[in-house]
Scaffold this active site. Structure first.
Site, PDB file in Angstrom:
ATOM      1  N   ARG A   1      16.590 -40.978 -35.605  1.00 27.16           N
ATOM      2  CA  ARG A   1      17.961 -41.008 -35.072  1.00 27.16           C
ATOM      3  C   ARG A   1      19.005 -41.366 -36.130  1.00 27.16           C
ATOM      4  NH1 ARG A   1      17.782 -43.644 -29.075  1.00 27.16           N
ATOM      5  NH2 ARG A   1      16.448 -42.088 -28.084  1.00 27.16           N
TER       6      ARG A   1
ATOM      7  N   ASP B   1      30.913 -46.864 -20.863  1.00 25.12           N
ATOM      8  CA  ASP B   1      29.696 -46.841 -21.667  1.00 25.12           C
ATOM      9  C   ASP B   1      30.070 -47.368 -23.042  1.00 25.12           C
ATOM     10  OD1 ASP B   1      26.810 -45.171 -21.258  1.00 25.12           O
ATOM     11  OD2 ASP B   1      27.336 -45.628 -23.339  1.00 25.12           O
TER      12      ASP B   1
HETATM   13  C1  LIG Z   1      19.413 -44.453 -20.096  1.00 18.54           C
HETATM   14  S1  LIG Z   1      21.169 -44.348 -20.007  1.00 18.54           S
HETATM   15  C2  LIG Z   1      21.414 -44.593 -18.255  1.00 18.54           C
HETATM   16  C3  LIG Z   1      22.521 -43.716 -17.718  1.00 18.54           C
HETATM   17  C4  LIG Z   1      22.772 -43.840 -16.218  1.00 18.54           C
HETATM   18  N1  LIG Z   1      23.209 -45.168 -15.868  1.00 18.54           N
HETATM   19  C5  LIG Z   1      21.554 -43.464 -15.426  1.00 18.54           C
HETATM   20  O1  LIG Z   1      20.869 -44.325 -14.894  1.00 18.54           O
HETATM   21  O2  LIG Z   1      21.267 -42.261 -15.325  1.00 18.54           O
HETATM   22  C6  LIG Z   1      21.682 -45.924 -20.684  1.00 18.54           C
HETATM   23  C7  LIG Z   1      23.150 -45.955 -21.099  1.00 18.54           C
HETATM   24  O3  LIG Z   1      23.499 -47.320 -21.381  1.00 18.54           O
HETATM   25  C8  LIG Z   1      24.411 -47.322 -22.460  1.00 18.54           C
HETATM   26  N2  LIG Z   1      24.410 -48.654 -23.104  1.00 18.54           N
HETATM   27  C9  LIG Z   1      23.465 -49.212 -23.889  1.00 18.54           C
HETATM   28  N3  LIG Z   1      23.842 -50.429 -24.297  1.00 18.54           N
HETATM   29  C10 LIG Z   1      25.059 -50.658 -23.741  1.00 18.54           C
HETATM   30  C11 LIG Z   1      25.975 -51.743 -23.802  1.00 18.54           C
HETATM   31  N4  LIG Z   1      25.723 -52.844 -24.520  1.00 18.54           N
HETATM   32  N5  LIG Z   1      27.128 -51.640 -23.106  1.00 18.54           N
HETATM   33  C12 LIG Z   1      27.406 -50.532 -22.376  1.00 18.54           C
HETATM   34  N6  LIG Z   1      26.588 -49.464 -22.302  1.00 18.54           N
HETATM   35  C13 LIG Z   1      25.422 -49.526 -22.976  1.00 18.54           C
HETATM   36  C14 LIG Z   1      23.905 -46.203 -23.378  1.00 18.54           C
HETATM   37  O4  LIG Z   1      24.906 -45.748 -24.244  1.00 18.54           O
HETATM   38  C15 LIG Z   1      23.444 -45.162 -22.369  1.00 18.54           C
HETATM   39  O5  LIG Z   1      24.431 -44.191 -22.138  1.00 18.54           O
END
Ligand SMILES: C[S@@+](CC[C@H](N)C(=O)[O-])C[C@H]1O[C@@H](n2cnc3c(N)ncnc32)[C@H](O)[C@@H]1O
Length: 273
Positions: A39, A138
């Site tokens: 990545r 996000d």
């Molecule tokens: C696996 S995706 C889940 C997306 C959606 N909530 C779902 O369940 O389909 C996790 C998301 O969390 C975000 N994320 C990770 N760490 C974060 C943080 N500290 N604050 C806000 N968002 C975060 C990532 O960028 C990613 O888009």
């Protein structure tokens, strides 16, 4: 480690894990070194660097690179109406009263989740002008850009029903063949903002929320961070408001004001601050 295009030592990997944890709360397991390598490789290539140690030095000296670093390492897997039972529960909850509502989708990734919420809202209120405010956040600026555009491949949209696709999406033609786009009436129901959940600045999020979706992101955080966040989520919710968690996320034993009311759905107890 095997021979690779870029020099990547165990020490580099440990540093990446520590920086990511400190800046995004994300805990990467010991086995994720290949993932980190693949990545971040594109950043090294773009910057014409040959060693991860040089990249880490660059990251330290260039504050703006942190965004690329975090964007590169987040996992953004999502889909329309993922864990569909949540949207049935949301529909029932929204249909109880015609009162104005506020909904926060706290890790919205590329937008499929929050547009699924918006579609559910439109169906529940029978209107494209419901008295509902929907905020999606996000940490990752790339996914927010994509979510803002609301353009998806036909493949991504294949999990939608025929009726939803017809009602809520325009089908691309000519150069846009193979894509669908969220119709403006649905798009305008959602406001997107960048928010790092582990920062203390949640001022862009209103209080007295009716609903919080925070799914499949807590799994990346340690238990202490999860408990702290749940405390703050509960404070943002109004009494009786709903918290939707991911399918493998623990809530009830980390926060006593959130009571289980269904499969990974929790309700804020009345009488808690
Ligand atoms: C696996 S995706 C889940 C997306 C959606 N909530 C779902 O369940 O389909 C996790 C998301 O969390 C975000 N994320 C990770 N760490 C974060 C943080 N500290 N604050 C806000 N968002 C975060 C990532 O960028 C990613 O888009």
């Amino acid at each position: 480690m095997e021979h690779r295009e870029f020099e990547f030592t165990a020490n580099d990997f440990d540093k990446v894990r520590a920086i990511l944890h400190q800046n995004a709360g994300i805990c990467l397991g010991q086995s994720k070194d290949s993932m980190v390598y693949s990545r971040l490789s594109r950043r090294l290539r773009a910057l014409n660097l040959s060693r991860f140690s040089d990249y880490l030095a660059y990251l330290e000296g260039n504050h703006g690179e942190m965004e690329n670093f975090i964007n590169g390492l987040t996992t953004n897997l999502t889909s329309f109406f993922r864990e569909s039972h949540h949207f049935d529960t949301l529909n029932t909850y929204l249909s109880l009263t015609r009162e104005p509502k506020r909904i926060w989708c706290a890790a919205s990734s590329t937008g499929e989740e929050v547009y699924s919420i918006a579609m559910t809202v439109v169906k529940a209120y029978g209107s494209f002008e419901p008295p509902v405010e929907i905020i999606a956040t996000d940490i990752d600026s790339n996914v927010l850009l994509k979510a803002n555009q609301g353009i998806y491949t036909d493949d991504t949209a294949s999990s939608l029903t025929y009726d939803d696709k017809k009602r809520f999406f325009h089908k691309g033609t000519g150069n846009n063949k193979g894509f669908v786009r969220v119709i403006p009436e649905l798009r305008k129901l959602v406001s997107f903002k960048q928010l790092n959940l582990i920062n203390n600045q949640w001022s862009c999020i209103p209080s007295n929320l009716d609903v919080i979706f925070c799914r499949n992101v807590m799994i990346y955080f340690d238990k202490t961070t999860q408990a702290q966040l749940l405390h703050r989520f509960a404070q943002k919710l109004k009494n009786g408001g709903l918290y939707f968690a991911g399918h493998s996320e623990t809530v009830a034993n980390l926060n006593s004001s959130l009571i289980s009311v269904g499969r990974t759905v929790y309700q804020k107890r009345s009488g808690t601050p």
